[in-house]
Design an enzyme around this catalytic site. Structure first.
Site, PDB file in Angstrom:
ATOM      1  N   HIS A 138       0.829  -1.201   0.000  1.00 28.41           N
ATOM      2  CA  HIS A 138       0.000   0.000   0.000  1.00 28.41           C
ATOM      3  C   HIS A 138       0.870   1.261   0.000  1.00 28.41           C
ATOM      4  CE1 HIS A 138      -3.059  -3.003   0.690  1.00 28.41           C
ATOM      5  NE2 HIS A 138      -2.386  -3.395   1.759  1.00 28.41           N
ATOM      6  N   GLU A 141      -1.598   0.078   8.162  1.00 29.25           N
ATOM      7  CA  GLU A 141      -0.747  -0.934   7.552  1.00 29.25           C
ATOM      8  C   GLU A 141       0.332  -0.278   6.701  1.00 29.25           C
ATOM      9  OE1 GLU A 141      -1.100  -4.764   4.495  1.00 29.25           O
ATOM     10  OE2 GLU A 141      -2.864  -3.561   4.974  1.00 29.25           O
ATOM     11  N   HIS A 173       3.349  -6.972   4.408  1.00 32.83           N
ATOM     12  CA  HIS A 173       1.981  -6.600   4.731  1.00 32.83           C
ATOM     13  C   HIS A 173       1.659  -6.930   6.183  1.00 32.83           C
ATOM     14  CE1 HIS A 173       0.367  -5.721   0.659  1.00 32.83           C
ATOM     15  NE2 HIS A 173       1.321  -6.552   0.270  1.00 32.83           N
ATOM     16  N   GLU A 231       2.458 -11.685   5.640  1.00 34.28           N
ATOM     17  CA  GLU A 231       1.518 -11.006   6.530  1.00 34.28           C
ATOM     18  C   GLU A 231       2.101 -11.151   7.927  1.00 34.28           C
ATOM     19  OE1 GLU A 231      -1.075  -9.387   5.667  1.00 34.28           O
ATOM     20  OE2 GLU A 231      -1.884 -10.205   3.806  1.00 34.28           O
TER      21      GLU A 231
END
Length: 316
Positions: A106, A143, A198, A280
């Site tokens: 992101h 995030e 992430h 993650e």
């Protein structure tokens, strides 16, 4: 990385594959995955003990335990198509000549560009939105801030080993890049390894990390067949070192306890032509995981664990 939006649909329930995946990860972390309890108890990174494991020298944490936003703001002259690169790598080190691309999930400014990040791009198998805003903790720690902070720490550690490190974005562009461009940056850099960083946005009580591996895809512009095996090797090494250094357990909600998940719906993996995995690091919506993710000291451990996995892969 919330399982909402492009590249982030929830994985479908699968029959247990605990056996081979758990054995693979156990080979990297003595005592199998249950060994994470020992690491958590002693509170140290340890040396992992895996045969052939290379150790990344840990730099002192550059942030306090409180979450901080050390991301740079995009300049007015930023181009939405330009990728970010680090400073030149050191002249020597065990990773001299190796190229690592770090993909911080992101972009801190994505939320200000809804029309741009919602436009569809081709991921080989189908079309998906360019990107999403990502998730956040219940207290608002995003995030995007987390991934950029971990990426900066990884860059420092890997450059100390002599690697040339490139970031897909460094908060130096208005939004994105889109998922197809993220893959393209690694491909054009001829990266020896790419890791997309992430954090998940799952339900309370869902805890732990998992590494996402590319499945074999051959459709349209996507052909992952050549990278499936080396990406699995990279992912297993990253997962093993992440357990050893952070003391975190593999996810209790995906991966059958192995910490490894294979997916064929992610554009960032489908369009890659070089070894690549996603990690993650934890679930931002669970209070216990969030306490780790917002700790500067823990983020340093996360960066070290991921980096040690990369070093092990590149030297193996």
């Amino acid at each position: 990385m919330s399982y909402v939006g492009p590249d982030f649909e929830p994985p479908q329930p699968r029959r247990s594959r605990r056996g081979p995946l758990t054995v693979a990860l156990a080979a990297l972390v003595p005592g199998a995955l249950l060994g994470w309890l020992v690491y958590e108890t002693v509170g140290g990174s340890g040396d992992g003990g895996g045969s052939g494991q290379a150790t990344v020298r840990s730099s002192p944490p550059s942030a306090s335990d409180a979450p901080t936003d050390d991301a740079k703001k995009p300049s007015a002259s930023s181009s939405p198509t330009a990728s970010s690169t680090s400073a030149p790598a050191p002249a020597s080190g065990p990773l001299k000549g190796k190229v690592v691309v770090i993909d911080p999930g992101h972009n801190p400014e994505n939320f200000q560009h809804p029309s741009e990040i919602n436009r569809k791009v081709n991921i080989g198998t189908n079309w998906k939105e360019c990107d999403t805003t990502g998730t956040s903790t219940n207290d608002g720690y995003t995030e995007a801030k987390f991934t950029l902070d971990v990426a900066h720490r990884m860059r420092t550690l890997l450059e100390e080993q002599g690697a040339t490190v490139k970031l897909t974005q460094d908060a130096d562009r208005p939004y994105g890049p889109c998922v197809d461009e993220r893959a393209r940056i690694g491909n054009e850099a001829k990266a020896d390894a790419v890791v997309s960083v992430h954090a998940d946005g799952s339900a309370t009580g869902n805890r732990g990390f998992h590494v996402i591996l590319p499945g074999a895809v051959h459709a349209g512009a996507a052909d992952t067949r050549a990278i499936v095996a080396p990406s699995r090797d990279l992912g297993e090494r990253v997962a093993g070192r992440f357990v050893a250094v952070t003391g975190s357990a593999p996810s209790n909600y995906v991966g059958d306890g192995s910490g490894l998940v294979t997916r064929k719906d992610l554009g960032g993996l489908n369009l890659s032509t070089v070894p690549k995995v996603f990690i993650e690091c934890g679930n931002m919506r669970d209070s216990k995981d969030a306490a780790l993710l917002t700790s500067g000291a823990w983020r340093q451990k996360a960066a070290q664990g991921i980096s040690e996995g990369i070093v092990s892969f590149l030297r193996g």
